[in-house]
Design a protein around this motif. Structure first.
Motif, PDB file in Angstrom:
ATOM      1  N   GLY A 224       0.798  -1.224   0.000  1.00  6.94           N
ATOM      2  CA  GLY A 224       0.000   0.000   0.000  1.00  6.94           C
ATOM      3  C   GLY A 224       0.832   1.276   0.000  1.00  6.94           C
ATOM      4  O   GLY A 224       0.291   2.381  -0.030  1.00  6.94           O
ATOM      5  N   ARG A 225       2.147   1.137   0.020  1.00 10.45           N
ATOM      6  CA  ARG A 225       3.019   2.321   0.063  1.00 10.45           C
ATOM      7  C   ARG A 225       3.113   3.008  -1.292  1.00 10.45           C
ATOM      8  O   ARG A 225       3.304   4.213  -1.375  1.00 10.45           O
ATOM      9  CB  ARG A 225       4.420   1.880   0.533  1.00 10.45           C
ATOM     10  CG  ARG A 225       5.385   2.991   0.843  1.00 10.45           C
ATOM     11  CD  ARG A 225       6.656   2.447   1.494  1.00 10.45           C
ATOM     12  NE  ARG A 225       7.335   1.465   0.655  1.00 10.45           N
ATOM     13  CZ  ARG A 225       8.132   1.773  -0.363  1.00 10.45           C
ATOM     14  NH1 ARG A 225       8.325   3.038  -0.678  1.00 10.45           N
ATOM     15  NH2 ARG A 225       8.727   0.831  -1.075  1.00 10.45           N
ATOM     16  N   LEU A 226       2.987   2.228  -2.357  1.00  4.90           N
ATOM     17  CA  LEU A 226       3.134   2.778  -3.706  1.00  4.90           C
ATOM     18  C   LEU A 226       1.817   2.729  -4.456  1.00  4.90           C
ATOM     19  O   LEU A 226       1.003   1.838  -4.225  1.00  4.90           O
ATOM     20  CB  LEU A 226       4.132   1.933  -4.516  1.00  4.90           C
ATOM     21  CG  LEU A 226       5.587   1.924  -4.112  1.00  4.90           C
ATOM     22  CD1 LEU A 226       6.330   0.961  -5.022  1.00  4.90           C
ATOM     23  CD2 LEU A 226       6.169   3.302  -4.245  1.00  4.90           C
ATOM     24  N   SER A 227       1.651   3.675  -5.341  1.00  4.24           N
ATOM     25  CA  SER A 227       0.552   3.521  -6.308  1.00  4.24           C
ATOM     26  C   SER A 227       1.154   3.754  -7.686  1.00  4.24           C
ATOM     27  O   SER A 227       2.169   4.456  -7.820  1.00  4.24           O
ATOM     28  CB  SER A 227      -0.572   4.501  -6.012  1.00  4.24           C
ATOM     29  OG  SER A 227      -0.052   5.774  -5.812  1.00  4.24           O
ATOM     30  N   PRO A 228       0.599   3.155  -8.706  1.00  8.36           N
ATOM     31  CA  PRO A 228       1.201   3.264 -10.041  1.00  8.36           C
ATOM     32  C   PRO A 228       1.338   4.724 -10.482  1.00  8.36           C
ATOM     33  O   PRO A 228       0.474   5.558 -10.206  1.00  8.36           O
ATOM     34  CB  PRO A 228       0.212   2.514 -10.934  1.00  8.36           C
ATOM     35  CG  PRO A 228      -0.496   1.581 -10.014  1.00  8.36           C
ATOM     36  CD  PRO A 228      -0.602   2.301  -8.704  1.00  8.36           C
ATOM     37  N   SER A 229       2.445   5.017 -11.141  1.00 14.09           N
ATOM     38  CA  SER A 229       2.642   6.369 -11.676  1.00 14.09           C
ATOM     39  C   SER A 229       1.822   6.543 -12.949  1.00 14.09           C
ATOM     40  O   SER A 229       1.526   7.669 -13.352  1.00 14.09           O
ATOM     41  CB  SER A 229       4.122   6.610 -11.962  1.00 14.09           C
ATOM     42  OG  SER A 229       4.610   5.613 -12.836  1.00 14.09           O
TER      43      SER A 229
ATOM     44  N   VAL B 123      -1.252  -2.711 -17.897  1.00 20.99           N
ATOM     45  CA  VAL B 123      -2.295  -1.775 -17.436  1.00 20.99           C
ATOM     46  C   VAL B 123      -1.739  -0.715 -16.483  1.00 20.99           C
ATOM     47  O   VAL B 123      -2.461   0.224 -16.132  1.00 20.99           O
ATOM     48  CB  VAL B 123      -3.466  -2.517 -16.754  1.00 20.99           C
ATOM     49  CG1 VAL B 123      -4.172  -3.434 -17.728  1.00 20.99           C
ATOM     50  CG2 VAL B 123      -2.968  -3.295 -15.523  1.00 20.99           C
ATOM     51  N   GLY B 124      -0.499  -0.872 -16.084  1.00 21.10           N
ATOM     52  CA  GLY B 124       0.022   0.125 -15.142  1.00 21.10           C
ATOM     53  C   GLY B 124       1.536   0.107 -15.091  1.00 21.10           C
ATOM     54  O   GLY B 124       2.178  -0.868 -15.469  1.00 21.10           O
ATOM     55  N   ARG B 125       2.086   1.253 -14.653  1.00 16.74           N
ATOM     56  CA  ARG B 125       3.546   1.357 -14.478  1.00 16.74           C
ATOM     57  C   ARG B 125       3.815   1.880 -13.066  1.00 16.74           C
ATOM     58  O   ARG B 125       3.176   2.841 -12.615  1.00 16.74           O
ATOM     59  CB  ARG B 125       4.126   2.318 -15.506  1.00 16.74           C
ATOM     60  CG  ARG B 125       5.660   2.408 -15.468  1.00 16.74           C
ATOM     61  CD  ARG B 125       6.187   3.549 -16.310  1.00 16.74           C
ATOM     62  NE  ARG B 125       5.731   3.485 -17.685  1.00 16.74           N
ATOM     63  CZ  ARG B 125       6.288   2.723 -18.642  1.00 16.74           C
ATOM     64  NH1 ARG B 125       7.326   1.979 -18.352  1.00 16.74           N
ATOM     65  NH2 ARG B 125       5.801   2.717 -19.869  1.00 16.74           N
ATOM     66  N   LEU B 126       4.766   1.247 -12.398  1.00 16.15           N
ATOM     67  CA  LEU B 126       5.099   1.670 -11.029  1.00 16.15           C
ATOM     68  C   LEU B 126       6.138   2.783 -11.046  1.00 16.15           C
ATOM     69  O   LEU B 126       6.913   2.895 -11.993  1.00 16.15           O
ATOM     70  CB  LEU B 126       5.656   0.467 -10.254  1.00 16.15           C
ATOM     71  CG  LEU B 126       4.640  -0.643  -9.974  1.00 16.15           C
ATOM     72  CD1 LEU B 126       5.342  -1.875  -9.415  1.00 16.15           C
ATOM     73  CD2 LEU B 126       3.566  -0.157  -8.991  1.00 16.15           C
TER      74      LEU B 126
END
Lengths: 224, 411
Positions: free
Chosen positions: B124-129, B186-189
């Motif tokens: 939960g610390r990161l969300s996709p950029s 679908v996403g990039r971190l």
């Protein structure tokens, strides 16, 4: 202690040590050079001319005897005090000129300002004027790029900049062609006369020696 | 006293020697600086890479191999553990989060890691950029360094490490491609500076299915992640556990160090690795210090020789009324300037070398190590400068020992 102006040498002995024995290379009982006069030191190679010049300049302390300038015994001074005396009194022209080849003629002439207590800035104009007087019109040329004659003139300018009372020159015309040597001799004598300096010249050059007030000959370290 | 004209003349006269001397010192300093900076940067970067893996559980074997595989994605075949542990751990009150890690597939050199959403978002610390986290079995989230656009469709190959743009696959990759498995990005971190920046993260269910092991659930196309079906869940190479507290962490580590599993804190393995690296660094530092000393002595020898060659010029200065201290200052300052120039050049060279090495390491391992000159390195360089300046007294003193009259007569 003599108090008359000029240079007085008495009972000078310089020896070197080698192979377990002490050899005398200079023995001068007495030599007087009056202020404002010129003297030539002549003699064959190895006769002690340059040694005598170094003794007079305070670069070499004699084993015995005294060197007196204007009543003060220079030979008794410490090395630092002799350097200080040279700073105030002596101008030297060396054999091979000993200019710093990487510096310009002007910077060579001004070099002693760095340790003589003279302001480099204040001496710049007189140095350029002196160089011009000696025929060097491009004072910012590097010494290495100058002719032998120009180098010699720059070396003389360096010796004369602070108007020394005693000018010492070691073979100043050696390795110069006859015409340049004559010009240099004229220059040196004229400058000494103009400033009232005492001139001591070591030379083999008879034309130069003939321009001196007096010539003394040395042979194996003794006055001949 | 103004030593600069004579000093500049000296440096001009000996410019090539001076440059070589400075280069010699610079290389010696740079070796020490770059080793230290690189080691420190690697230490920080490797610790950062293990930050999101508080407790690792795998099959008994090499702890280092487990950490290297899970934290640094240096993927090697390691034994599997019972996938049922995922349910056990998820139900454990001491556990705040649990996620499997499965690997073996690759897309153009980027490892495909099967896991669950909590590990993708670093608990939960990161969300996709860009985009979002995967929600279906056919979706993938990529690390910051994966050169794929959102919406790209990719098919993994099994264990073939080949690099280059998508569409330029080798025959080997084609031969080992998992036909029928297609992921849509679908996403990039955001960038983390760890090997995970080069990873393609996919639902673990798809990894299992791709390898013919089912999807770990009783039904097809159900919700992703735990709970898994205790009977259907396949084995996994490693499980990451986020304990609720420090005491829980130690209890869990102790509990899963028996019964066919191995639990470890990646940090404890890192400490052991650091200790070895530290020992090696200490040896290298001693060698570097000796190397610097030898270089200083060589410089001293060169300085003594050069001063000997210019002895007549220094005698001329003395004859021209310069006090002994002036000549001393010219020579001492000259040697000190060469050493200082070498030290400054060495710091710059060392920093450049460390930066280049860091870039190379980042390319090879994905560890983004930022090399900065540390205070300890600067202190060593300062000591070198001080010792060098002290040693510079020797040629300066020797020059003053020769009688002026003798030196002037030399040709």
């Amino acid at each position: 202690m003599p108090s008359d102006p000029g240079l007085r040498l008495a009972n000078i002995t310089v020896t070197v040590r080698g192979h377990g024995e002490t050899l005398p290379i200079l023995a001068i009982p007495a030599l007087a050079i009056d202020a404002g006069t010129s003297i030539g030191l002549a003699g064959p190679s190895g006769s002690g001319k340059t040694t005598l010049l170094h003794v007079i300049a305070g670069l070499l302390r004699p084993d015995h005897g005294t060197v007196v300038w204007d009543g003060s015994e220079v030979s008794r001074l410490s090395e630092a005090a002799r350097a200080s005396w040279r700073r105030r009194v002596v101008g030297m022209v060396f054999q091979d000129f000993l200019l710093v080849p990487e510096l310009s003629a002007l910077d060579n002439v001004l070099l002693p300002c760095g340790f003589s207590g003279f302001s480099n800035r204040a001496q710049r104009a007189p140095a350029i004027a002196l160089l011009a007087e000696l025929g060097i019109t491009a004072p910012r040329r590097r010494a290495a790029a100058m002719s032998r004659g120009e180098q010699q003139r720059a070396a003389i300018a360096r010796a004369l900049l602070f108007r020394p009372k005693l000018i010492l020159a070691d073979e100043p015309t050696a390795s110069l062609d006859a015409m340049t040597a004559t010009a240099m001799t004229d220059l040196l004598v004229a400058q000494a006369t103009a400033t009232g300096a005492t001139l001591v010249v070591v030379s083999h050059d008879t034309r130069l020696l003939s321009r001196m007030d007096r010539v003394v000959h040395l042979d194996r370290g003794r006055l001949a | 006293m103004n030593p600069w004209p004579m000093l500049i003349a000296d440096l001009r006269a000996m410019r090539w020697t001076a440059l070589l001397v400075m280069l010699l010192i610079a290389v010696a300093v740079a070796i020490g600086v770059s080793i230290g900076a690189q080691e420190r940067a690697l230490r920080q970067a490797s610790a950062r890479a293990a930050d999101d893996l508080p407790l690792l559980i795998g099959a008994p074997g090499s702890q280092t191999q487990l950490v290297m595989t899970a934290a640094y994605l240096q993927i090697e075949a390691i034994p599997l553990i019972d996938g049922g542990l995922l349910n056990t751990l998820a139900a454990d009150p001491r556990v705040a989060g649990v996620a499997p890690i499965a690997f073996g597939d690759i897309v153009r050199g980027w490892p495909v890691i099967g896991t669950t959403a909590p590990l993708v978002t670093a608990w939960g610390r990161l969300s996709p950029s860009e985009g979002r986290v995967f929600r279906a079995e056919s979706e993938a989230v990529i690390g910051a360094d994966v050169a794929l656009p959102i919406g790209a469709e990719i098919t993994p190959s099994h264990g073939v490490k080949a690099h280059g743009p998508v569409g330029t696959e080798t025959k080997d990759e084609h031969a080992r491609k998992h036909e029928g498995t297609v992921y849509t990005v679908v996403g990039r971190l955001p960038r983390r500076g760890t090997p995970w920046d080069r990873a393609i993260l996919v639902p673990i269910e798809t990894v299992w299915e791709t390898h013919g092991l089912g999807n770990g659930h009783q039904i097809e196309d159900g919700p992703l992640g735990p709970p898994f079906d205790a009977k259907a869940v396949p084995g996994v190479p490693a499980i990451v556990v986020k304990p609720r507290g420090v005491a829980d962490a130690y209890m869990l580590r102790s509990a899963f160090r028996q019964g066919g599993t191995m639990a470890l804190f990646p940090a404890e393995v890192l400490v052991s690795i650091y200790r070895s690296i530290g020992d090696l660094r200490d040896v290298l530092l001693v060698v570097t210090a000796l190397n610097n000393l030898v270089v200083l002595l060589a410089v001293l020898l060169v300085a003594v020789t050069l001063v000997g060659l210019r002895r007549r010029g220094y005698a001329m200065l003395r004859a021209l009324r310069a006090p002994r201290s002036y000549v001393f200052l010219v020579i001492w300052l000259g040697v000190a300037i060469l050493i200082a120039g070498g030290c400054v050049g060495g710091l710059a060279l060392g920093w450049i070398a460390a930066t280049l090495a860091a870039e190379w390491i980042a390319q090879v391992t994905g560890l983004h190590a930022v090399a900065t000159p540390g205070w300890s390195k600067l202190r060593l360089v300062l000591i070198l400068l001080l010792v060098g300046s002290a040693l510079a007294v020797v040629p300066a003193w020797l020059a003053g020992r020769t009688p002026v009259s003798t030196a002037l007569r030399e040709s």
